[in-house]
Design a protein around this motif. Structure first.
Motif, PDB file in Angstrom:
ATOM      1  N   ILE A 186     -22.150  22.884  17.542  1.00  0.00           N
ATOM      2  CA  ILE A 186     -21.441  23.355  18.150  1.00  0.00           C
ATOM      3  C   ILE A 186     -20.370  23.793  19.597  1.00  0.00           C
ATOM      4  O   ILE A 186     -19.196  23.515  19.465  1.00  0.00           O
ATOM      5  CB  ILE A 186     -21.933  24.663  17.339  1.00  0.00           C
ATOM      6  CG1 ILE A 186     -21.684  25.297  16.152  1.00  0.00           C
ATOM      7  CG2 ILE A 186     -20.180  25.586  17.129  1.00  0.00           C
ATOM      8  CD1 ILE A 186     -21.294  23.761  15.647  1.00  0.00           C
ATOM      9  N   LEU A 187     -21.421  24.195  20.661  1.00  0.00           N
ATOM     10  CA  LEU A 187     -20.802  24.066  21.494  1.00  0.00           C
ATOM     11  C   LEU A 187     -20.233  22.298  22.554  1.00  0.00           C
ATOM     12  O   LEU A 187     -18.986  22.720  22.877  1.00  0.00           O
ATOM     13  CB  LEU A 187     -21.449  24.479  22.880  1.00  0.00           C
ATOM     14  CG  LEU A 187     -21.727  25.740  22.377  1.00  0.00           C
ATOM     15  CD1 LEU A 187     -22.783  26.323  23.309  1.00  0.00           C
ATOM     16  CD2 LEU A 187     -20.851  27.099  22.818  1.00  0.00           C
ATOM     17  N   LEU A 188     -20.427  21.488  22.115  1.00  0.00           N
ATOM     18  CA  LEU A 188     -20.230  20.469  22.482  1.00  0.00           C
ATOM     19  C   LEU A 188     -19.129  19.953  21.764  1.00  0.00           C
ATOM     20  O   LEU A 188     -18.136  18.859  21.882  1.00  0.00           O
ATOM     21  CB  LEU A 188     -21.616  19.302  22.686  1.00  0.00           C
ATOM     22  CG  LEU A 188     -22.738  19.216  23.481  1.00  0.00           C
ATOM     23  CD1 LEU A 188     -24.214  18.823  22.635  1.00  0.00           C
ATOM     24  CD2 LEU A 188     -21.839  18.855  24.863  1.00  0.00           C
ATOM     25  N   ASP A 189     -19.276  20.355  20.505  1.00  0.00           N
ATOM     26  CA  ASP A 189     -17.829  20.295  20.141  1.00  0.00           C
ATOM     27  C   ASP A 189     -16.436  21.202  20.080  1.00  0.00           C
ATOM     28  O   ASP A 189     -15.182  19.927  20.196  1.00  0.00           O
ATOM     29  CB  ASP A 189     -17.922  21.175  18.052  1.00  0.00           C
ATOM     30  CG  ASP A 189     -19.046  20.504  17.274  1.00  0.00           C
ATOM     31  OD1 ASP A 189     -18.755  18.436  17.846  1.00  0.00           O
ATOM     32  OD2 ASP A 189     -19.353  20.499  16.529  1.00  0.00           O
ATOM     33  N   GLY A 190     -16.923  21.630  21.517  1.00  0.00           N
ATOM     34  CA  GLY A 190     -15.896  21.699  21.895  1.00  0.00           C
ATOM     35  C   GLY A 190     -14.934  23.223  21.272  1.00  0.00           C
ATOM     36  O   GLY A 190     -14.110  23.417  21.857  1.00  0.00           O
ATOM     37  N   TRP A 191     -15.907  24.479  21.093  1.00  0.00           N
ATOM     38  CA  TRP A 191     -15.215  25.753  20.244  1.00  0.00           C
ATOM     39  C   TRP A 191     -16.562  26.394  20.523  1.00  0.00           C
ATOM     40  O   TRP A 191     -17.316  26.103  20.554  1.00  0.00           O
ATOM     41  CB  TRP A 191     -14.630  25.727  18.625  1.00  0.00           C
ATOM     42  CG  TRP A 191     -15.657  25.348  18.073  1.00  0.00           C
ATOM     43  CD1 TRP A 191     -16.108  24.013  17.261  1.00  0.00           C
ATOM     44  CD2 TRP A 191     -16.274  26.558  17.001  1.00  0.00           C
ATOM     45  NE1 TRP A 191     -16.825  24.510  16.371  1.00  0.00           N
ATOM     46  CE2 TRP A 191     -16.776  25.795  15.678  1.00  0.00           C
ATOM     47  CE3 TRP A 191     -16.114  27.552  16.813  1.00  0.00           C
ATOM     48  CZ2 TRP A 191     -17.350  26.408  15.064  1.00  0.00           C
ATOM     49  CZ3 TRP A 191     -16.722  28.990  16.291  1.00  0.00           C
ATOM     50  CH2 TRP A 191     -17.427  27.279  15.559  1.00  0.00           C
ATOM     51  N   ALA A 192     -16.131  27.654  20.158  1.00  0.00           N
ATOM     52  CA  ALA A 192     -17.277  29.348  20.381  1.00  0.00           C
ATOM     53  C   ALA A 192     -17.110  29.569  22.067  1.00  0.00           C
ATOM     54  O   ALA A 192     -17.474  28.014  22.978  1.00  0.00           O
ATOM     55  CB  ALA A 192     -18.572  28.466  19.977  1.00  0.00           C
ATOM     56  N   ASN A 193     -16.569  30.773  21.717  1.00  0.00           N
ATOM     57  CA  ASN A 193     -16.800  31.369  23.622  1.00  0.00           C
ATOM     58  C   ASN A 193     -17.893  32.523  23.530  1.00  0.00           C
ATOM     59  O   ASN A 193     -17.469  32.842  24.935  1.00  0.00           O
ATOM     60  CB  ASN A 193     -15.276  32.468  22.985  1.00  0.00           C
ATOM     61  CG  ASN A 193     -14.383  31.439  22.041  1.00  0.00           C
ATOM     62  OD1 ASN A 193     -13.210  31.275  21.338  1.00  0.00           O
ATOM     63  ND2 ASN A 193     -13.207  31.207  23.238  1.00  0.00           N
ATOM     64  N   GLY A 194     -19.188  32.413  23.072  1.00  0.00           N
ATOM     65  CA  GLY A 194     -20.303  32.916  22.731  1.00  0.00           C
ATOM     66  C   GLY A 194     -20.945  32.518  22.055  1.00  0.00           C
ATOM     67  O   GLY A 194     -21.019  32.455  21.453  1.00  0.00           O
ATOM     68  N   LEU A 195     -22.638  32.978  22.894  1.00  0.00           N
ATOM     69  CA  LEU A 195     -24.006  33.396  22.106  1.00  0.00           C
ATOM     70  C   LEU A 195     -24.432  34.754  21.710  1.00  0.00           C
ATOM     71  O   LEU A 195     -23.629  35.379  22.817  1.00  0.00           O
ATOM     72  CB  LEU A 195     -24.715  32.447  23.031  1.00  0.00           C
ATOM     73  CG  LEU A 195     -23.883  30.714  23.423  1.00  0.00           C
ATOM     74  CD1 LEU A 195     -25.620  30.047  23.913  1.00  0.00           C
ATOM     75  CD2 LEU A 195     -23.929  30.011  21.676  1.00  0.00           C
ATOM     76  N   CYS A 196     -24.948  35.074  20.721  1.00  0.00           N
ATOM     77  CA  CYS A 196     -25.518  36.418  20.348  1.00  0.00           C
ATOM     78  C   CYS A 196     -26.419  35.395  19.840  1.00  0.00           C
ATOM     79  O   CYS A 196     -26.437  36.328  18.226  1.00  0.00           O
ATOM     80  CB  CYS A 196     -24.129  37.265  19.673  1.00  0.00           C
ATOM     81  SG  CYS A 196     -25.260  38.614  19.587  1.00  0.00           S
TER      82      CYS A 196
ATOM     83  N   LEU B 114     -21.073  32.971  18.386  1.00  0.00           N
ATOM     84  CA  LEU B 114     -21.759  32.769  17.642  1.00  0.00           C
ATOM     85  C   LEU B 114     -23.171  33.361  17.644  1.00  0.00           C
ATOM     86  O   LEU B 114     -23.740  33.614  18.311  1.00  0.00           O
ATOM     87  CB  LEU B 114     -22.789  31.041  17.911  1.00  0.00           C
ATOM     88  CG  LEU B 114     -21.594  30.059  18.116  1.00  0.00           C
ATOM     89  CD1 LEU B 114     -22.071  28.502  18.762  1.00  0.00           C
ATOM     90  CD2 LEU B 114     -20.521  29.854  16.858  1.00  0.00           C
ATOM     91  N   CYS B 115     -23.662  33.712  16.302  1.00  0.00           N
ATOM     92  CA  CYS B 115     -24.252  34.522  15.771  1.00  0.00           C
ATOM     93  C   CYS B 115     -25.418  34.456  15.056  1.00  0.00           C
ATOM     94  O   CYS B 115     -24.777  33.661  13.534  1.00  0.00           O
ATOM     95  CB  CYS B 115     -23.610  36.098  15.430  1.00  0.00           C
ATOM     96  SG  CYS B 115     -24.776  37.606  15.505  1.00  0.00           S
TER      97      CYS B 115
END
Length: 591
Positions: free
Chosen positions: A454-464, A431-432
């Motif tokens: 988004i993270l609680l939804d169950g996806w995304a592998n990192g943050l920027c 997520l950027c």
């Protein structure tokens, strides 16, 4: 047949649209329907001290609180709500007061005579602990007791024109509900429905509901399940009170609250909120207001051109994080989510090896990518090119930076993600976003609410994430805190501390500071710091160790859910806590 006010989340578009709840009368400040999301707090003075309680109420209300709650442990304390209420009204202050009840229906009966709303906890309103053998007869008798005792209370509330909050706490579910449904969101929902059905049987509808936990995953799952269940049953969409219990103080308390509360507000769920901070209660109000204002502004946005239903999104999002393709031991698959930077990644690799490991120089396009990774930057809120999606789908070395630039990042990220999943893309997704804010507290709230969704939804592998005028190390700390608040990556000690109330038995803020100074280097350890034993042991149930006020000057110490030492003198309690951690094999000396 579904009630006209109820609306299924699964039938709504996957962008901001506020849930249409029914209106509830609470003194001069109604809730739900088209009324704005209300903010509230809870007093920390002794309810028996009228002068101090009134003085603090003025500070909290002056900060913008629209409801104010007081603890009422017993009938004597509940009676004190009368003078507090009268003193405030005598000064022209009409803010509705709320009584907070645990264990004592008589206190609830008394408080109902003096305040506009009473909160009852289904977990301990009439249920008792210590049943050694559960039978169908015992279950039935306790249910009958709820119907009888709570029914009398509901009738009186109806007669007086009061409101009731059915306030379910994950940490204090009754043994009966845990036996039937487990210590789960389902157990929380069933606990609520039992009391809600009594209200409905008595034709009483001035009801507010809350489903709270110190765990953001449990809290948000319980609220979403409740909304779904109300719809399935054809019940009115009763207003919802949102809060993360025992969120803590400072940066952690704000980020954890924003993750839990903000992710629900972003989906239009919630009619009143409380940000529970282990600070002076008036400090909670500007944080809550900023969070509400940030999310509520999306109501003015035009509907996006794309269409994505909840049903499809939930299907696509299911376990998407783990289903992503792993790039070595760095990102994707079962790897922990990572934090990237667009500002000097090589320097970060040396300064913060836990963020960007040395030798793994993960740079964005325009820099030098690490060996074996190709970075694709995509605009989340746009229609993605089919040819490019096919290329990414076939590229086993692909890492996707999904950038949001619009006013509703949650909707944009979801749309970008849906397109990637529809095309069969399994690449890890980061997520950027750049936040146009220079204030650190605002950045923390906004980023936590957006990314938490988004993270609680169950996806995304990192943050920027980036922001103007905010130091790079603070950007990194915030992103790691968001990952910790969503229980995805533990990078520091987690303190589960209550905000305090009239039941608190010691100086909470000083004690938190003392415990933090001694234990904040214990990365990944969870320590509960609770003011009293009413909800303390339950709300810190997933803590590794706990410090709980047991009596004036006395502390009980816990390992997990087991009380190891009772009645430790407060002056020696932190020293005993450290020894308990050492005896448990979880202590490491500070570097």
């Amino acid at each position: 047949m579904t009630d006209q006010h109820s609306s299924s989340l699964l039938s709504e578009p996957c962008h901001y649209a506020r849930r249409r709840s029914v209106a509830v009368s609470i003194g001069t400040t109604p809730l739900g329907a088209d009324y704005p999301v209300r903010v509230q707090s809870m007093a920390t003075t002794s309810t028996l001290d009228t002068e101090a309680s009134v003085a603090q109420a003025k500070r909290i209300i002056g900060a913008g609180a629209e409801y104010l709650r007081y603890t009422a442990q017993d009938k004597r304390v509940a009676l004190s709500l009368g003078p507090i209420h009268a003193a405030l009204r005598a000064e022209g202050i009409t803010t509705p007061l709320v009584a907070d009840i645990h264990f004592n229906p008589t206190a609830a009966d008394t408080a109902l005579e003096y305040v506009e709303k009473v909160r009852v906890n289904p977990g301990n309103y009439v249920d008792t602990k210590g049943v050694k053998e559960w039978t169908e007869e015992i279950f039935a008798s306790m249910h009958a007791r709820v119907e009888e005792r709570f029914g009398v209370f509901v009738d009186r509330a109806k007669e007086l024109g009061r409101a009731i909050r059915i306030g379910v706490n994950h940490g204090s579910l009754s043994e009966r509900m845990v036996m039937l449904y487990g210590d789960t969101p389902e157990g929380m929902v069933q606990s609520c429905l039992e009391y809600l059905d009594v209200c409905r049987a008595h034709d009483f509808h001035d009801i507010v509901i809350s489903m709270k936990s110190s765990n953001t995953l449990v809290m948000t799952a319980a609220v979403r399940l409740l909304v779904q269940r109300l719809d399935e049953l054809g019940y009115p969409a009763y207003p919802l009170h949102l809060g993360v219990t025992e969120a803590g103080e400072g940066e952690d308390g704000r980020i954890k609250s924003a993750v839990g509360i903000g992710s629900l507000l972003a989906d239009g769920i919630g009619d009143t909120i409380r940000v529970s901070l282990s600070e002076e209660p008036e400090c909670e109000i500007p944080v809550a207001r900023a969070l509400v204002d940030y999310i509520s502004a999306r109501a003015e946005l035009p509907a996006p051109s794309y269409s994505l239903s909840w049903a499809e999104y939930r299907t696509l999002a299911r376990d998407a994080r783990r289903e992503s393709r792993a790039i070595g031991r760095l990102v994707g698959g079962a790897n922990l989510p990572i934090v990237l930077s667009e500002q000097g990644a090589e320097a970060f690799a040396e300064q913060r090896p836990d963020v960007l490991r040395s030798g793994e120089r993960l740079l964005l396009p325009g820099g030098t990518p690490i060996v074996g990774v190709r970075v694709y930057e995509l605009e989340a809120g746009t229609e993605l090119d089919a040819t490019l999606l096919e290329q990414i789908q076939q590229d086993v070395e692909a890492l996707v930076l999904l950038r949001s630039t619009g006013a509703n990042p949650v909707a944009e990220w979801r749309w970008g993600f849906a397109q990637l999943r529809r095309a069969g893309v399994e690449a890890p997704i980061i997520l950027c976003r750049h936040y146009d804010v220079a204030e650190l507290d605002a950045f923390r709230l906004y980023a936590a609410a957006d990314c938490g969704s988004i993270l609680l939804d169950g996806w995304a592998n990192g943050l920027c994430l980036s922001a103007d005028g905010i130091a790079p190390d603070e950007l990194v700390k915030t992103q790691l805190s968001i990952l910790q608040a969503t229980r995805l990556r533990m990078s520091k000690t987690e303190f589960i501390s209550c905000p305090g109330c009239g039941r608190t038995l010691y100086n909470l803020q000083n004690t938190i500071a003392e415990i933090k100074a001694a234990t904040s280097h214990l990365k990944g350890l969870k320590i509960g710091i609770m003011g009293c034993i009413v909800n303390g042991p339950g709300e810190m149930a997933d803590a590794d160790y706990g410090y709980v006020g047991a009596a004036p000057g006395k502390i009980d110490l816990y390992k997990g859910q087991e009380c190891i030492q009772k009645g430790v003198p407060q002056a020696q309690a932190v020293e005993h806590l450290i020894k308990l951690i050492k005896d448990g094999g979880d202590w490491k000396d500070p570097e």
